[in-house]
Write an enzyme that holds these catalytic residues in place. Structure first.
Site, PDB file in Angstrom:
ATOM      1  CB  SER A 178      -2.530   0.886  -0.463  1.00 11.51           C
ATOM      2  OG  SER A 178      -2.979  -0.288   0.161  1.00 11.51           O
ATOM      3  CG  HIS A 206      -0.835   4.850  -0.586  1.00 10.36           C
ATOM      4  ND1 HIS A 206      -0.125   4.455  -1.696  1.00 10.36           N
ATOM      5  CD2 HIS A 206      -0.757   3.820   0.296  1.00 10.36           C
ATOM      6  CE1 HIS A 206       0.337   3.234  -1.515  1.00 10.36           C
ATOM      7  NE2 HIS A 206      -0.030   2.822  -0.312  1.00 10.36           N
ATOM      8  CE  LYS A 237       3.570   3.288   0.466  1.00  8.19           C
ATOM      9  NZ  LYS A 237       4.130   2.093  -0.173  1.00  8.19           N
TER      10      LYS A 237
HETATM   11  C1  LIG Z   1      -0.703   1.959   3.645  1.00  6.22           C
HETATM   12  C2  LIG Z   1       0.723   1.508   3.752  1.00  6.22           C
HETATM   13  N1  LIG Z   1       1.317   1.528   4.952  1.00  6.22           N
HETATM   14  C3  LIG Z   1       2.594   1.128   5.107  1.00  6.22           C
HETATM   15  C4  LIG Z   1       3.334   0.671   4.035  1.00  6.22           C
HETATM   16  C5  LIG Z   1       4.738   0.206   4.239  1.00  6.22           C
HETATM   17  O1  LIG Z   1       5.649   1.211   3.894  1.00  6.22           O
HETATM   18  P1  LIG Z   1       7.123   0.857   3.421  1.00  6.22           P
HETATM   19  O2  LIG Z   1       7.029   0.458   1.985  1.00  6.22           O
HETATM   20  O3  LIG Z   1       7.899   2.109   3.657  1.00  6.22           O
HETATM   21  O4  LIG Z   1       7.575  -0.278   4.279  1.00  6.22           O
HETATM   22  C6  LIG Z   1       2.763   0.652   2.764  1.00  6.22           C
HETATM   23  C7  LIG Z   1       3.577   0.204   1.614  1.00  6.22           C
HETATM   24  O5  LIG Z   1       3.238  -0.500   0.753  1.00  6.22           O
HETATM   25  C8  LIG Z   1       1.413   1.046   2.617  1.00  6.22           C
HETATM   26  O6  LIG Z   1       0.807   0.999   1.428  1.00  6.22           O
END
Ligand SMILES: Cc1ncc(COP(=O)(O)O)c(C=O)c1O
Length: 392
Positions: A178, A206, A237
């Site tokens: 991310s 992502h 996303k």
């Molecule tokens: C790599 C990654 N995993 C998990 C999440 C968490 O997802 P959610 O926003 O649906 O809680 C995010 C969100 O920012 C993320 O970037």
């Protein structure tokens, strides 16, 4: 109370106090605060699906059919038939036997890791994995080891030293990171998992909707979905909605239904959200031009920034421009905001020390002239090709 005041004062003194900023509108790659319009470079709505007419229609129809709330957790009376339809679609989309929907990616990672692993087990986690993975590791009670980012040699040496001392073992990574927009060497991760008798879990938050012929993610793109044990992904996303899932084997999913506290003890997703998630999977299939154009634009943006002498990481729709010092990242972000770009500085502890950056999150709606103007503006602010910060 004293502790809270001290914390807030300290954060403010360091210029690190976070504040919420209510937007008045957000659409088509733009965000509005009051009357002021900004190019939104901080959103994960990569394909612009959050305001797609088919998504809005799906939400409206489901709310009319089922009401607005799910009314209970899925093991009580909140288990709607459309959620099972969604899970079947996810399993097919991800090339796995089954899937389980979670209320968010955070809940999926924390819940799955703590349900599947515990005392006597071990987890090997990339150092840059998301906070939800780190929290899942801590909650699980398993012993965990964080290997250097995307460093397979380091992972191999940690596995050699530590794996034998534990029962079950897991390797976990994101497939598009991310904050760096890069990807791991999935093939090497699979040979390491085979060699050391581990399971492999990937977080495709992502990557889903963006990579792979069918837009399923990096595991699909590399033809390795069947070699990965647990594939996590989110709907919040590129899929423009909300919620998350884990795709895995049938028994693994059944085990999570029985053991996963973040799944069991939480009200199910609203029906309108579930319907949007189904619509989003359909749109990924029907409108592949969105991901193709987005990746082309991202590649072009990276190229023009590199030509201007910037240090860029990764190879995806996430374009991090590394500037090093925190105050430089803050200054550039402020100057960009003054010019109408909503780009935020990312600083430690979110990224390693000395790697403060501007993270540009590109979306389908950004056009080429906007990206060219942005690259010129960043270069002007930064002090052109030298990479010097003397302009301040
Ligand atoms: C790599 C990654 N995993 C998990 C999440 C968490 O997802 P959610 O926003 O649906 O809680 C995010 C969100 O920012 C993320 O970037």
């Amino acid at each position: 109370m004293e502790k809270i005041e001290d914390f807030l004062t300290e954060r403010a003194r360091e210029g690190l106090l976070r504040r919420l900023r209510p937007a008045t509108a957000r659409k088509g790659g733009k965000i509005y605060f009051g009357q002021k319009e900004y190019v939104d470079l901080s959103s994960n709505d990569y394909l612009g699906l959050s305001s797609h007419p088919k998504m809005v229609e799906a939400a409206r129809e489901a709310a009319e059919a089922y009401g607005v709330g799910a009314s209970a957790s899925r093991l009580l009376s909140g288990d709607l038939e459309i959620c099972h339809r969604l899970e079947e679609r996810i399993a097919k989309f991800k090339g796995k036997e089954a899937a389980l929907v979670f209320n968010s990616g955070y809940q999926a990672n924390v819940g799955a890791l703590s349900a599947l692993y515990g005392e006597g087990d071990c987890i090997f986690s990339d150092k840059l994995n998301h906070a939800s993975i780190v929290d899942g590791l801590m909650l699980s009670g398993a012993k965990f080891f964080r290997f250097r980012h995307n460093d397979m040699e380091h992972l191999g040496s940690v596995l050699l030293k530590e794996r034998a001392g534990f029962k079950n073992a897991l390797i976990i990574t994101e497939t598009i990171f991310s904050m760096d927009g890069d990807r791991p060497d999935l093939k090497s991760l699979i040979s390491l998992k085979d060699r050391f008798g581990c399971a492999l879990m990937v977080d495709e938050a992502h990557a889903t909707g963006i990579f792979g012929k069918n837009g399923s993610g990096v595991a699909e793109e590399e033809g390795l979905a069947d070699r990965v044990d647990l594939i996590m992904g989110t709907f919040g996303k590129a899929l423009g909605s909300f919620g998350a899932y884990i795709a895995a084997s049938g028994p693994m999913v059944e085990y999570m239904v029985n053991k996963c506290r973040s799944f069991i003890y939480s009200t199910a997703l609203p029906p309108a959200v579930i319907a949007c998630n189904i619509a989003a999977i359909e749109l990924i299939k029907e409108e592949p031009f969105r991901r193709v154009e987005l990746l082309n634009k991202a590649e072009y943006f990276r190229r023009i920034l590199k030509e201007k002498g910037f240090e860029i990481k990764g190879a995806s729709q996430i374009v991090p421009v590394i500037v090093g010092e925190n105050r430089v990242a803050v200054k550039i972000a402020e100057a960009l905001q003054a010019k109408g770009y909503w780009a935020l500085p990312i600083r430690p502890p979110t990224v390693p020390k000395g790697e403060a950056r501007l993270r540009f999150s590109l979306v389908f709606d950004h056009d080429i002239p906007t990206l060219e103007r942005l690259a010129d503006d960043i270069a002007k602010i930064r002090g052109k090709k030298t990479g010097s910060i003397s302009v301040y």
